[in-house]
Motif scaffolding. Structure first.
Motif, PDB file in Angstrom:
ATOM      1  N   ALA A   4       0.830  -1.205   0.000  1.00  0.00           N
ATOM      2  CA  ALA A   4       0.000   0.000   0.000  1.00  0.00           C
ATOM      3  C   ALA A   4       0.868   1.261   0.000  1.00  0.00           C
ATOM      4  N   LYS A   5       1.924   1.278   0.812  1.00  0.00           N
ATOM      5  CA  LYS A   5       2.818   2.439   0.850  1.00  0.00           C
ATOM      6  C   LYS A   5       3.558   2.596  -0.467  1.00  0.00           C
ATOM      7  N   ARG A   6       4.014   1.470  -1.029  1.00  0.00           N
ATOM      8  CA  ARG A   6       4.744   1.515  -2.291  1.00  0.00           C
ATOM      9  C   ARG A   6       3.849   2.044  -3.409  1.00  0.00           C
ATOM     10  N   ARG A   7       2.601   1.618  -3.458  1.00  0.00           N
ATOM     11  CA  ARG A   7       1.678   2.089  -4.492  1.00  0.00           C
ATOM     12  C   ARG A   7       1.398   3.579  -4.309  1.00  0.00           C
ATOM     13  N   GLU A   8       1.288   3.994  -3.047  1.00  0.00           N
ATOM     14  CA  GLU A   8       1.026   5.410  -2.777  1.00  0.00           C
ATOM     15  C   GLU A   8       2.203   6.267  -3.228  1.00  0.00           C
ATOM     16  N   GLU A   9       3.427   5.810  -2.968  1.00  0.00           N
ATOM     17  CA  GLU A   9       4.610   6.564  -3.388  1.00  0.00           C
ATOM     18  C   GLU A   9       4.718   6.635  -4.900  1.00  0.00           C
TER      19      GLU A   9
END
Length: 58
Positions: A4-9
């Motif tokens: 989720a964090k990687r997709r957000e970044e």
């Protein structure tokens, strides 16, 4: 780092949830819910046939 964090970044939208496939065949739904049903029906039919056979030759 979570997905989720990687997709957000990366600026990507959240991942879509997979939709569960529903089986349209009622017979398959019953078999998946009660997997021993064919065995129970088969043994009960066999018992009835043996009982009738014994009573016929009495």
């Amino acid at each position: 780092m979570g997905e989720a964090k990687r997709r957000e970044e990366l600026g990507l939208p959240p991942r879509e949830k997979k939709k569960e496939k529903t089986s349209k065949n009622k017979f398959n739904e019953i078999l998946s819910k009660y997997p021993y049903l064919p065995f129970i029906l088969g043994f009960s039919l066999l018992a009835i046939l043996i009982t009738d056979l014994v009573n016929y030759y009495k």
